[in-house]
Structure formats: C-alpha cells, structure tokens
Design a protein around this motif. Structure first.
Motif, PDB file in Angstrom:
ATOM      1  N   LEU A  18       1.308  -1.247  -0.015  1.00 12.26           N
ATOM      2  CA  LEU A  18      -0.147  -0.161   0.109  1.00 12.26           C
ATOM      3  C   LEU A  18       0.722   0.936  -0.009  1.00 12.26           C
ATOM      4  O   LEU A  18       1.211   2.201  -1.133  1.00 12.26           O
ATOM      5  CB  LEU A  18      -1.279   0.220   1.471  1.00 12.26           C
ATOM      6  N   ALA A  19       1.441   1.141   0.693  1.00 12.63           N
ATOM      7  CA  ALA A  19       2.974   2.556   0.977  1.00 12.63           C
ATOM      8  C   ALA A  19       3.689   2.756  -0.891  1.00 12.63           C
ATOM      9  O   ALA A  19       3.925   3.947  -0.625  1.00 12.63           O
ATOM     10  CB  ALA A  19       3.879   2.108   1.999  1.00 12.63           C
ATOM     11  N   GLY A  20       3.715   1.594  -1.310  1.00  7.04           N
ATOM     12  CA  GLY A  20       4.746   1.341  -2.137  1.00  7.04           C
ATOM     13  C   GLY A  20       4.041   2.111  -3.722  1.00  7.04           C
ATOM     14  O   GLY A  20       4.089   2.889  -3.852  1.00  7.04           O
ATOM     15  N   MET A  21       2.258   2.025  -3.534  1.00  6.63           N
ATOM     16  CA  MET A  21       1.564   2.149  -4.230  1.00  6.63           C
ATOM     17  C   MET A  21       1.442   3.204  -4.434  1.00  6.63           C
ATOM     18  O   MET A  21       1.476   4.030  -5.126  1.00  6.63           O
ATOM     19  CB  MET A  21       0.355   1.101  -5.075  1.00  6.63           C
ATOM     20  N   GLY A  22       0.957   4.128  -2.985  1.00 10.63           N
ATOM     21  CA  GLY A  22       0.526   5.226  -2.792  1.00 10.63           C
ATOM     22  C   GLY A  22       1.966   6.044  -2.946  1.00 10.63           C
ATOM     23  O   GLY A  22       1.511   6.914  -3.661  1.00 10.63           O
ATOM     24  N   SER A  23       3.155   6.426  -3.091  1.00  8.07           N
ATOM     25  CA  SER A  23       4.472   6.908  -2.509  1.00  8.07           C
ATOM     26  C   SER A  23       4.394   6.784  -4.638  1.00  8.07           C
ATOM     27  O   SER A  23       4.268   7.993  -5.182  1.00  8.07           O
ATOM     28  CB  SER A  23       5.211   6.013  -3.188  1.00  8.07           C
ATOM     29  N   ILE A  24       3.565   6.016  -5.438  1.00  7.09           N
ATOM     30  CA  ILE A  24       4.013   5.921  -7.156  1.00  7.09           C
ATOM     31  C   ILE A  24       2.516   6.876  -6.995  1.00  7.09           C
ATOM     32  O   ILE A  24       3.234   7.647  -8.186  1.00  7.09           O
ATOM     33  CB  ILE A  24       3.589   4.770  -7.633  1.00  7.09           C
ATOM     34  N   VAL A  25       0.972   7.176  -6.539  1.00 11.07           N
ATOM     35  CA  VAL A  25       0.048   7.467  -7.231  1.00 11.07           C
ATOM     36  C   VAL A  25       0.602   8.922  -6.912  1.00 11.07           C
ATOM     37  O   VAL A  25       0.471  10.062  -8.008  1.00 11.07           O
ATOM     38  CB  VAL A  25      -0.691   7.094  -6.625  1.00 11.07           C
ATOM     39  N   ILE A  26       1.033   9.473  -5.956  1.00 10.98           N
ATOM     40  CA  ILE A  26       1.330  10.759  -5.396  1.00 10.98           C
ATOM     41  C   ILE A  26       2.918  11.215  -6.045  1.00 10.98           C
ATOM     42  O   ILE A  26       2.987  12.855  -6.645  1.00 10.98           O
ATOM     43  CB  ILE A  26       2.132  10.698  -3.807  1.00 10.98           C
ATOM     44  N   GLY A  27       3.191  10.797  -6.436  1.00 11.75           N
ATOM     45  CA  GLY A  27       4.553  10.865  -7.270  1.00 11.75           C
ATOM     46  C   GLY A  27       4.094  11.151  -8.671  1.00 11.75           C
ATOM     47  O   GLY A  27       4.485  12.564  -8.836  1.00 11.75           O
ATOM     48  N   LYS A  28       3.610  10.272  -9.122  1.00 10.81           N
ATOM     49  CA  LYS A  28       3.113  10.730 -10.480  1.00 10.81           C
ATOM     50  C   LYS A  28       2.340  12.096 -10.784  1.00 10.81           C
ATOM     51  O   LYS A  28       2.381  12.462 -11.650  1.00 10.81           O
ATOM     52  CB  LYS A  28       2.416   9.477 -10.895  1.00 10.81           C
ATOM     53  N   THR A  29       1.572  12.209  -9.573  1.00  4.46           N
ATOM     54  CA  THR A  29       0.139  12.749 -10.021  1.00  4.46           C
ATOM     55  C   THR A  29       0.995  14.928  -9.742  1.00  4.46           C
ATOM     56  O   THR A  29       0.187  15.422  -9.473  1.00  4.46           O
ATOM     57  CB  THR A  29      -0.906  13.274  -8.700  1.00  4.46           C
ATOM     58  N   THR A  30       1.323  14.320  -8.305  1.00  2.00           N
ATOM     59  CA  THR A  30       2.809  15.510  -7.695  1.00  2.00           C
ATOM     60  C   THR A  30       3.260  16.372  -9.010  1.00  2.00           C
ATOM     61  O   THR A  30       3.651  17.520  -9.750  1.00  2.00           O
ATOM     62  CB  THR A  30       3.415  15.808  -6.786  1.00  2.00           C
ATOM     63  N   GLN A  31       4.093  14.879 -10.248  1.00  2.00           N
ATOM     64  CA  GLN A  31       4.480  15.288 -11.077  1.00  2.00           C
ATOM     65  C   GLN A  31       4.251  16.102 -11.864  1.00  2.00           C
ATOM     66  O   GLN A  31       4.533  16.871 -13.006  1.00  2.00           O
ATOM     67  CB  GLN A  31       5.195  14.183 -11.615  1.00  2.00           C
ATOM     68  N   ASN A  32       2.820  16.226 -12.460  1.00  2.00           N
ATOM     69  CA  ASN A  32       1.803  16.371 -13.457  1.00  2.00           C
ATOM     70  C   ASN A  32       1.781  17.875 -12.882  1.00  2.00           C
ATOM     71  O   ASN A  32       0.346  19.101 -13.600  1.00  2.00           O
ATOM     72  CB  ASN A  32       0.603  15.747 -13.551  1.00  2.00           C
ATOM     73  N   THR A  33       1.404  18.659 -11.723  1.00  2.00           N
ATOM     74  CA  THR A  33       1.080  19.414 -11.126  1.00  2.00           C
ATOM     75  C   THR A  33       1.939  20.915 -11.159  1.00  2.00           C
ATOM     76  O   THR A  33       3.572  20.124 -11.528  1.00  2.00           O
ATOM     77  CB  THR A  33       0.971  19.922 -10.158  1.00  2.00           C
ATOM     78  N   PRO A  34       1.762  22.381 -11.709  1.00  2.00           N
ATOM     79  CA  PRO A  34       2.718  23.444 -11.971  1.00  2.00           C
ATOM     80  C   PRO A  34       3.842  23.437 -10.785  1.00  2.00           C
ATOM     81  O   PRO A  34       3.774  22.873  -9.982  1.00  2.00           O
ATOM     82  CB  PRO A  34       1.972  23.900 -11.741  1.00  2.00           C
ATOM     83  N   LYS A  35       4.640  23.437 -10.492  1.00  4.94           N
ATOM     84  CA  LYS A  35       6.466  23.653 -10.329  1.00  4.94           C
ATOM     85  C   LYS A  35       5.719  23.911  -9.428  1.00  4.94           C
ATOM     86  O   LYS A  35       6.683  23.163  -7.647  1.00  4.94           O
ATOM     87  CB  LYS A  35       7.267  23.834 -11.347  1.00  4.94           C
TER      88      LYS A  35
END
Length: 326
Positions: A28-45
């Motif tokens: 769960l922690a690994g999947m959550g980190s991937i989702v957060i990282g991917k979503t944040t990357q698509n957010t303005p810097k």
C-alpha cells in the motif's frame, strides 16, 4: 491429485495468506508513493510541494484506514480475525509433531518439517495429500462454502471493511483542505458524494447482489462452485455495475445534498473505466464467498482506491473542475 488441484491447494495454504497479509502495508505504501509522485509531477512546479503534502495526508489516512479495516469489521460483526503468521506456524508445528509421534511416515517427514514454517510446492502438496489426506486437510483446510445463514454476516463484514477506507479517505481529504484551502468547506460536498458513489456503486451494492444471488442458489440447493460464481457475478452486474451508479446518484441528489448541502446543485456522477476496473474487488468478493480465503488479504489494496478517490473529491460531472488526477 491433478496439477490444477495442487495449484489450488498451494494458494489455499494458510501460511501464504498470512504472508500476503503481512506485506500488504508495504505494498500500500509503495502504491501510494507512486500515485502521489505521478500526480504531483503533473502539477505546476510552484504548487508541487503543497499538492504533494495534501495528497500525502489523503493517502496516509486512506492507507491507515485500509489496514485497520479488517480488525474494525471483525470487531463489529464478531467474525473471526485472520490468524497471524506466527500463530499458523505454531499450529502447524503442533499438528506435525503430534502426527510424527503417533503415526510416523518417513516418506513425507521432510515435507512435514518444511510445512511448519514454509510454503509447500504443488508437487509436495500432491504427495502429502496422496499419502495422508486427513493430515493434509489439517495443514491446508479445504475451502468451505458460505452457507445461507452466514451470508449476511459475511456481507456485513465485507461492507464494513469497504466503508472504513472510504471514510478514512474523506476525513483525510477534509483535513488536507482545512490546512491549505481557505474555502475548504466548499470542497466537502464533493468528497462526501464521491465517497457515497464509491461505496454504493463499487462496494456495498455489489456485495448485496452477490449475497442475494448466493442466497437464491442455496434455496435452490445448487452447490456447484462454478454455478455459485456465475450466479454471484450476475447479481453484481445487476446491482452494482448496472444499477449502482444510478442508485448512488439518486441517494446523493435526493437525500444527502438536501440534508447536508442545501445549496448544492443536482449532479450526475457517470461510471468510467477506472470505476469499472474497481470491480476487480468483486472478484475477491465472489471468491471469498465461494470459500477461497487467500483472496482476503488483497482487499485493502482494492478498497483503498475507492478511499483515495473519495478523499480527493473526484467528480467527473462537467460542472466540476477536476482538481487532481486519480
């Protein structure tokens, strides 16, 4: 024993279920980190730190809730909680030691010693069952079909199990918005309504459909596992996949919004590809109600998706701006 049966018994090993359960929090922690990282990357810097923190709060609340869900559901319904890996190893050792002391069989002793602490291979399982089925059934109990009288207890357990991560996601989402958004109260309705949609359409109504179908099959004295699975899938399709979206929208617009959010416009949340993919948890429901207990540890992974989407308040109606990518 056929190779397919041996593989089925391999999956039914209590040690395997306990090992899967042990590593679910890490997954769960690994999947959550991937989702957060991917979503944040698509957010303005300039907004990444803020958005990453908010998503972290939501994901953290969802994961903690998903991990706690089985104990909460068991406590409410009185259903026996899953045994831990240490408990299973201790019980296996007692069974093996008792067997060896009373009915020693040198031909399978190496298999028995291995079964105390480790998984047996399909080949070893086949040999064990062909040598002493009674002993093998003690180490790898056969799946038990849920009886009609137990259906609603099992459905109740599954439904509470699924509700906990959704509630956790909503609370995490409200907390994250309260910290960072001045007008955080305006976002609460979407979170609540998305949570209702996720729970009713993707969890509760599917469980009810599966349970109702299973009850009818029991009354008709149909015991075939294949027939039970097909019947439950049919019940899921009718109540969850087809009717769930309509029912969830109706409840949200006619009951939730008028009582809690009087200024909220009527809206329609339509099913989409990810919603349909969330119905993979219904496969787990069908398998669990059919007696396959090794499916049980996967439920936090599946229900946490609904919790996360409720937490971000995801709505796909054209009236709403989608804040995050799920």
């Amino acid at each position: 024993m056929t190779p397919i049966s041996a593989i089925g018994k391999f999956l039914d090993q209590p040690i395997l279920t306990a090992k899967i359960n042990k590593y679910v929090p890490l997954a769960l922690a690994g999947m959550g980190s991937i989702v957060i990282g991917k979503t944040t990357q698509n957010t303005p810097k300039e907004n990444r730190k803020k958005e990453g923190t908010k998503l972290g709060i939501i994901m953290g609340a969802t994961i903690v809730s998903a991990i706690a869900a089985p104990k909460i559901a068991s406590g409410v319904t009185g259903r026996k909680a899953q045994r831990t890996l240490d408990v299973i190893k201790k019980e296996n050792s007692e069974v093996v030691n008792n067997y060896i002391s009373h009915k020693n069989n040198s031909g399978i002793n190496y298999i028995l010693e291995k079964s105390k602490n480790s998984l047996l291979s399909p080949k070893e399982i086949s040999k064990l069952f062909s040598t002493d089925k009674e002993l093998a059934d003690k180490l790898i109990p056969p799946p038990e079909n849920v009886k009609a009288k137990d259906i609603f207890k099992e459905i109740g357990w599954l439904s509470i199990y699924g509700a906990v991560p959704v509630v956790g996601g909503i609370l995490g989402g409200v907390a994250a918005d309260k910290i960072y958004e001045p007008e955080w109260k305006e976002k609460v309705p979407d979170k609540v309504n998305e949570g209702i949609y996720q729970y009713l359409a993707n969890i509760f109504l599917c469980n009810i459909g599966a349970g109702a179908a299973l009850g009818m099959l029991e009354k008709m004295n149909i015991k075939s596992k294949a027939a039970r699975c097909i019947g439950m899938i049919g019940g899921i399709l009718l109540t969850g996949v087809i009717g769930g979206s309509m029912i969830a929208n109706y409840i949200g617009n006619k009951f939730i919004n008028p009582v809690l959010f009087k200024d909220k416009d009527e809206e329609k949340r339509t099913p989409e590809l990810l919603d349909l993919s969330l119905h993979t948890d219904d496969i787990a429901t069908v398998s669990l109600l059919s007696g396959l207990k090794w499916i049980e540890p996967s439920l936090p992974l599946l229900y946490s998706v609904s919790g996360y989407r409720a937490g971000i308040g995801y709505r796909n109606d054209n009236k709403h701006t989608i804040k995050y990518n799920a």
